[in-house]
Design a protein around this motif. Structure first.
Motif, PDB file in Angstrom:
ATOM      1  N   SER A 105       0.831  -1.197   0.000  1.00  0.00           N
ATOM      2  CA  SER A 105       0.000   0.000   0.000  1.00  0.00           C
ATOM      3  C   SER A 105       0.872   1.255   0.000  1.00  0.00           C
ATOM      4  CB  SER A 105      -0.914   0.000   1.224  1.00  0.00           C
ATOM      5  OG  SER A 105      -1.622   1.205   1.308  1.00  0.00           O
ATOM      6  N   LEU A 106       1.914   1.263   0.796  1.00  0.00           N
ATOM      7  CA  LEU A 106       2.823   2.408   0.842  1.00  0.00           C
ATOM      8  C   LEU A 106       3.571   2.577  -0.482  1.00  0.00           C
ATOM      9  CD1 LEU A 106       3.969   4.668   2.568  1.00  0.00           C
ATOM     10  CD2 LEU A 106       5.688   3.075   3.416  1.00  0.00           C
ATOM     11  N   GLU A 107       4.007   1.472  -1.069  1.00  0.00           N
ATOM     12  CA  GLU A 107       4.683   1.539  -2.373  1.00  0.00           C
ATOM     13  C   GLU A 107       3.747   2.099  -3.435  1.00  0.00           C
ATOM     14  OE1 GLU A 107       5.935  -2.473  -3.022  1.00  0.00           O
ATOM     15  OE2 GLU A 107       7.905  -2.149  -2.113  1.00  0.00           O
ATOM     16  N   ASP A 108       2.484   1.648  -3.410  1.00  0.00           N
ATOM     17  CA  ASP A 108       1.511   2.159  -4.373  1.00  0.00           C
ATOM     18  C   ASP A 108       1.343   3.675  -4.230  1.00  0.00           C
ATOM     19  OD1 ASP A 108       1.107  -0.359  -5.405  1.00  0.00           O
ATOM     20  OD2 ASP A 108      -0.739  -0.732  -4.276  1.00  0.00           O
ATOM     21  N   SER A 109       1.321   4.160  -2.994  1.00  0.00           N
ATOM     22  CA  SER A 109       1.182   5.597  -2.763  1.00  0.00           C
ATOM     23  C   SER A 109       2.376   6.356  -3.336  1.00  0.00           C
ATOM     24  CB  SER A 109       1.064   5.893  -1.269  1.00  0.00           C
ATOM     25  OG  SER A 109      -0.094   5.310  -0.745  1.00  0.00           O
ATOM     26  N   VAL A 110       3.563   5.824  -3.119  1.00  0.00           N
ATOM     27  CA  VAL A 110       4.772   6.477  -3.621  1.00  0.00           C
ATOM     28  C   VAL A 110       4.775   6.488  -5.144  1.00  0.00           C
ATOM     29  CG1 VAL A 110       7.275   6.285  -3.796  1.00  0.00           C
ATOM     30  CG2 VAL A 110       6.162   6.014  -1.584  1.00  0.00           C
ATOM     31  N   TYR A 111       4.460   5.383  -5.767  1.00  0.00           N
ATOM     32  CA  TYR A 111       4.450   5.327  -7.232  1.00  0.00           C
ATOM     33  C   TYR A 111       3.355   6.216  -7.819  1.00  0.00           C
ATOM     34  CZ  TYR A 111       7.779   1.518  -6.862  1.00  0.00           C
ATOM     35  OH  TYR A 111       8.888   0.776  -6.581  1.00  0.00           O
ATOM     36  N   GLU A 112       2.233   6.300  -7.123  1.00  0.00           N
ATOM     37  CA  GLU A 112       1.150   7.152  -7.590  1.00  0.00           C
ATOM     38  C   GLU A 112       1.582   8.615  -7.577  1.00  0.00           C
ATOM     39  OE1 GLU A 112      -2.744   5.927  -6.139  1.00  0.00           O
ATOM     40  OE2 GLU A 112      -3.163   8.038  -5.803  1.00  0.00           O
ATOM     41  N   MET A 113       2.281   9.024  -6.517  1.00  0.00           N
ATOM     42  CA  MET A 113       2.786  10.391  -6.464  1.00  0.00           C
ATOM     43  C   MET A 113       3.825  10.628  -7.548  1.00  0.00           C
ATOM     44  SD  MET A 113       3.111  11.316  -2.440  1.00  0.00           S
ATOM     45  CE  MET A 113       3.850  12.877  -2.836  1.00  0.00           C
ATOM     46  N   ASP A 114       4.657   9.628  -7.794  1.00  0.00           N
ATOM     47  CA  ASP A 114       5.675   9.746  -8.839  1.00  0.00           C
ATOM     48  C   ASP A 114       5.019   9.930 -10.199  1.00  0.00           C
ATOM     49  OD1 ASP A 114       8.890   8.430  -9.198  1.00  0.00           O
ATOM     50  OD2 ASP A 114       7.637   9.072 -10.859  1.00  0.00           O
ATOM     51  N   GLU A 115       3.937   9.218 -10.461  1.00  0.00           N
ATOM     52  CA  GLU A 115       3.230   9.348 -11.738  1.00  0.00           C
ATOM     53  C   GLU A 115       2.623  10.740 -11.875  1.00  0.00           C
ATOM     54  OE1 GLU A 115       1.915   4.675 -12.198  1.00  0.00           O
ATOM     55  OE2 GLU A 115       0.380   6.201 -12.113  1.00  0.00           O
ATOM     56  N   LYS A 116       2.093  11.275 -10.776  1.00  0.00           N
ATOM     57  CA  LYS A 116       1.509  12.621 -10.833  1.00  0.00           C
ATOM     58  C   LYS A 116       2.575  13.649 -11.132  1.00  0.00           C
ATOM     59  CE  LYS A 116      -2.389  11.723  -7.806  1.00  0.00           C
ATOM     60  NZ  LYS A 116      -3.005  12.006  -6.507  1.00  0.00           N
ATOM     61  N   VAL A 117       3.738  13.493 -10.541  1.00  0.00           N
ATOM     62  CA  VAL A 117       4.825  14.424 -10.804  1.00  0.00           C
ATOM     63  C   VAL A 117       5.233  14.341 -12.272  1.00  0.00           C
ATOM     64  CG1 VAL A 117       7.256  14.900 -10.348  1.00  0.00           C
ATOM     65  CG2 VAL A 117       5.708  14.468  -8.461  1.00  0.00           C
ATOM     66  N   GLY A 118       5.323  13.155 -12.809  1.00  0.00           N
ATOM     67  CA  GLY A 118       5.701  12.981 -14.212  1.00  0.00           C
ATOM     68  C   GLY A 118       4.701  13.593 -15.159  1.00  0.00           C
ATOM     69  N   SER A 119       3.397  13.452 -14.878  1.00  0.00           N
ATOM     70  CA  SER A 119       2.394  13.987 -15.785  1.00  0.00           C
ATOM     71  C   SER A 119       2.396  15.513 -15.764  1.00  0.00           C
ATOM     72  CB  SER A 119       1.002  13.463 -15.423  1.00  0.00           C
ATOM     73  OG  SER A 119       0.596  13.952 -14.151  1.00  0.00           O
ATOM     74  N   ARG A 120       2.738  16.124 -14.629  1.00  0.00           N
ATOM     75  CA  ARG A 120       2.800  17.574 -14.571  1.00  0.00           C
ATOM     76  C   ARG A 120       4.045  18.110 -15.231  1.00  0.00           C
ATOM     77  NH1 ARG A 120       0.363  18.757  -8.612  1.00  0.00           N
ATOM     78  NH2 ARG A 120      -1.687  18.009  -9.110  1.00  0.00           N
ATOM     79  N   ALA A 121       5.082  17.303 -15.251  1.00  0.00           N
ATOM     80  CA  ALA A 121       6.325  17.742 -15.880  1.00  0.00           C
ATOM     81  C   ALA A 121       6.142  17.899 -17.386  1.00  0.00           C
ATOM     82  CB  ALA A 121       7.455  16.756 -15.591  1.00  0.00           C
ATOM     83  N   VAL A 122       5.283  17.101 -17.973  1.00  0.00           N
ATOM     84  CA  VAL A 122       5.054  17.170 -19.416  1.00  0.00           C
ATOM     85  C   VAL A 122       4.327  18.440 -19.773  1.00  0.00           C
ATOM     86  CG1 VAL A 122       3.860  16.078 -21.349  1.00  0.00           C
ATOM     87  CG2 VAL A 122       5.075  14.689 -19.689  1.00  0.00           C
ATOM     88  N   VAL A 123       3.407  18.863 -18.918  1.00  0.00           N
ATOM     89  CA  VAL A 123       2.646  20.074 -19.174  1.00  0.00           C
ATOM     90  C   VAL A 123       3.565  21.207 -19.069  1.00  0.00           C
ATOM     91  CG1 VAL A 123       0.784  21.545 -18.413  1.00  0.00           C
ATOM     92  CG2 VAL A 123       0.566  19.099 -18.220  1.00  0.00           C
TER      93      VAL A 123
END
Length: 123
Positions: A105-123
């Protein structure tokens, strides 16, 4: 003679009109250039703010990765201390499953935050 006057009058009007257009465009071009420079400056500021936000989020993700690693180490050390004392009973295996679920569950939270950071970097 009237054709000559008419032609001269047309030429004069054409000259006046073209002079008027040249004057308007010559005065409006610096204003347009300043507007473009201002727009570029604003966009550069927005880009800098976005990059700072991305760096902050990356730092947070890095901190959570460290916390996850510490959590994993704590779980492993707890299991290594509990397992010999429990003698391999079912309680230890159940506790291990619960800890593994928490880690996932903790790993999923970390990866989810990482994905959000990546999607904002593209914008």
């Amino acid at each position: 003679m009237s054709k000559l006057c008419s032609l001269a009058l047309r030429s004069f009007y054409l000259f006046v009109f073209s002079s008027f257009l040249v004057t308007i465009f010559s005065f409006s071009m610096p204003a347009l250039a300043e507007t473009a420079e201002d727009r570029i400056g604003k966009l550069e500021n927005q880009l800098e703010q976005a990059l700072k936000a991305i760096e902050t989020l990356q730092d947070k993700v890095g901190e959570q990765d460290k916390e996850l690693d510490q959590y994993k180490e704590a779980v492993q050390s707890s299991v290594s201390r509990i397992a010999p004392a429990a003698g391999g009973s079912g309680n230890v295996s159940q506790a291990m499953e619960e800890m593994e679920e928490r880690m996932v569950s903790l790993e999923d939270s970390v990866y989810e935050m990482d994905e959000k950071v990546g999607s904002r970097a593209v914008v």
